[in-house]
Enzyme design. Structure first.
Site, mmCIF file in Angstrom:
data_model
loop_
_atom_site.group_PDB
_atom_site.id
_atom_site.type_symbol
_atom_site.label_atom_id
_atom_site.label_comp_id
_atom_site.label_asym_id
_atom_site.label_seq_id
_atom_site.Cartn_x
_atom_site.Cartn_y
_atom_site.Cartn_z
ATOM 1 N N LYS A 21 38.373 -84.401 -47.696
ATOM 2 C CA LYS A 21 37.893 -83.046 -47.376
ATOM 3 C C LYS A 21 36.782 -82.534 -48.296
ATOM 4 O O LYS A 21 36.785 -81.364 -48.702
ATOM 5 C CB LYS A 21 39.077 -82.057 -47.416
ATOM 6 C CG LYS A 21 40.127 -82.331 -46.363
ATOM 7 C CD LYS A 21 41.281 -81.378 -46.435
ATOM 8 C CE LYS A 21 42.174 -81.665 -47.616
ATOM 9 N NZ LYS A 21 43.470 -80.983 -47.557
ATOM 10 N N ASP A 28 50.761 -80.198 -48.451
ATOM 11 C CA ASP A 28 50.832 -78.974 -47.623
ATOM 12 C C ASP A 28 51.701 -79.160 -46.370
ATOM 13 O O ASP A 28 52.347 -78.213 -45.900
ATOM 14 C CB ASP A 28 49.437 -78.442 -47.255
ATOM 15 C CG ASP A 28 48.505 -79.486 -46.665
ATOM 16 O OD1 ASP A 28 48.889 -80.666 -46.597
ATOM 17 O OD2 ASP A 28 47.377 -79.119 -46.277
#
Ligand code: BGC
Length: 451
Positions: free
Chosen positions: A155, A191
């Site tokens: 990312k 997450d």
């Protein structure tokens, strides 16, 4: 397109993906969870050392850190047993500048420690050593709940000196370099795991966590006896699949387009996280932009003309896809803002392009999620599985029909699974506190490091 035609199209397209995911399913059974074979697996299937979902008796005060995108968050969270709820007491957001995402690991962790220090000061918590849940949303090889080696950045992050290192150690070293406060026991959390746990507190049949945001990934509860890399035969452990890496071994090459290839080649991590690059928010806008440029060059759009903005990588933001699919008026405003000479037919075609790319993303996710649900069903020897998936991420939350499309495709692909989708309330913050609370509770039960 009528619903039936659309469903038929979904079935045909996803059949191909399913064949790949089924192959992958066999692959994961043999390789990723295996003791000696996991190194060569594209889908990492990482043990998380989270052995239980919440049972509603957890309680206490915790700190949570959340790093996974351009912002970093610190939270002070109270888990209240009597009211069966997780209360966010306060939080602070610190931005991570682009240069820091590409700088040194030491700079990044010093910044995190500074942000945490300022927060503790403001909350008058500096004298306490609270347990801390660290949501670190990157692929990590977890050795224990508090030992987590970064496999690789994703990312857009690429800080030097962190890959191959224990992230908990780097955090503690940065805190010790300051020397003005300390933290208690640390629980590392992906997450997806935080999302599953925060939903698990509300619905105890939540055993899958899924993120479709800047990146994409899922975790689920696996039978420990299948996780050959972890000792034990009884019970379950949450596995962080890191499904974003699906295809890194070439298994998706038949469905990759020329646009996917450009997105990969121009990314900061070419050749890795192939599946994520077809699905997640960091890349969808760029795929659409490349498609529009090609169509304009082929004289299928904008009378064959482009614009400087359309030719600039990153200028077609992923949020435009949601806005354009939400209404033609939005499409017209965005095309004007991008300096394009459009007519009403162009606006409709652009909307169709956005729909194609977001639908492909939803169906790819559905294929992977169907594979996980079926695996849980087969693991438990059930004809029919009823389960809940905790979900989070901007693409899932914000796109006007992404969630419906994903759910419809999962129903087709996993007809023996009855899946409820629960949108998580701050999985990376409250969920991290929940993982820490469950870990703390279990460890206390065994008589170790209890405060
Ligand atoms: C990371 C995962 C994370 C996902 C969603 C991916 O790039 O590898 O660990 O769960 O993004 O944030």
């Amino acid at each position: 397109m009528t619903t039936n035609r659309k469903q038929q199209k979904t079935t045909i397209e996803t059949h191909k993906i399913m064949t790949e995911t089924e192959n992958n399913h066999k692959y994961t059974q043999n390789d990723s969870l295996g003791k000696h074979s996991h190194h060569r697996a594209a889908v990492k299937m990482l043990p998380t050392f989270v052995r239980a979902t919440p049972d509603g008796t957890e309680k206490g005060d915790y700190l949570a850190l959340d790093l996974g995108g351009t912002n970093f968050r610190v939270l002070y969270v109270r888990v209240v047993e009597e009211q069966q709820k997780v209360v966010k007491m306060d939080s602070k957001i610190c931005s991570i500048p682009q240069e820091m995402m590409l700088g040194t690991g030491e700079q990044l962790f010093d910044h995190i420690a500074q942000c945490l220090g300022e927060f503790l000061e403001s909350q008058d918590l500096k004298g306490q050593t609270l347990p801390l849940g660290f949501t670190f949303s990157f692929p990590c090889e977890q050795k224990e709940i508090d030992k987590s080696i970064l496999i690789r950045w994703t990312k857009g992050f690429s800080c030097s000196g962190v890959e191959g290192q224990d992230v908990v150690k780097l955090l503690k070293e940065a805190i010790h370099r300051r020397g003005d406060y300390d933290i208690g026991s640390v629980a590392m959390v992906n997450d997806t795991v935080g999302t599953m746990m925060s939903c698990g507190y509300r619905d105890q049949s939540c055993e899958i966590g899924m993120i479709i945001g800047t990146g994409t990934n899922a975790c689920y509860m696996e039978e420990i006896k299948n996780v050959k890399r972890v000792e034990g035969e009884d019970g379950r452990m949450c596995i962080n699949t890191e499904w974003g890496g699906f295809g890194d071994d070439g298994s998706l090459k038949d469905i990759l387009t020329e646009f996917d290839e450009v997105v990969d080649q121009t990314s900061i991590n070419p050749g890795v996280h192939t599946f994520e690059k077809m699905i997640s928010g960091m890349y969808l806008g760029e795929i659409v932009r490349l498609l529009l440029v090609k169509m304009a060059e082929d004289k299928l759009l904008f009378k064959g003309e482009t614009s400087e903005a359309l030719l600039t990588p990153g200028q077609f933001e992923t949020k435009y896809i949601s806005e354009i699919e939400d209404g033609l008026e939005n499409a017209q405003k965005i095309l004007t803002a991008l300096g394009l000479n459009w007519d009403p037919v162009d606006a409709c075609v652009v909307r169709l392009v956005c729909d194609t790319i977001s639908s492909r993303s939803a169906r790819l996710c559905a294929a992977a999620l169907a594979t996980i649900s079926n695996r849980i069903r087969v693991n438990r020897g059930l004809d029919h599985l009823k389960t809940t998936v905790g979900v989070d991420g901007t693409v899932y939350r914000k796109h006007p029909n992404f969630s419906e499309e994903l759910q419809a495709a999962v129903r087709l692909l996993a007809p023996k699974c009855d899946i409820t989708f629960l949108v998580s309330e701050d999985g990376s913050g409250k969920g991290a506190a929940m993982v820490t609370a469950v870990a703390h509770q279990n460890v206390c039960f065994l008589g170790f490091f209890c405060s």
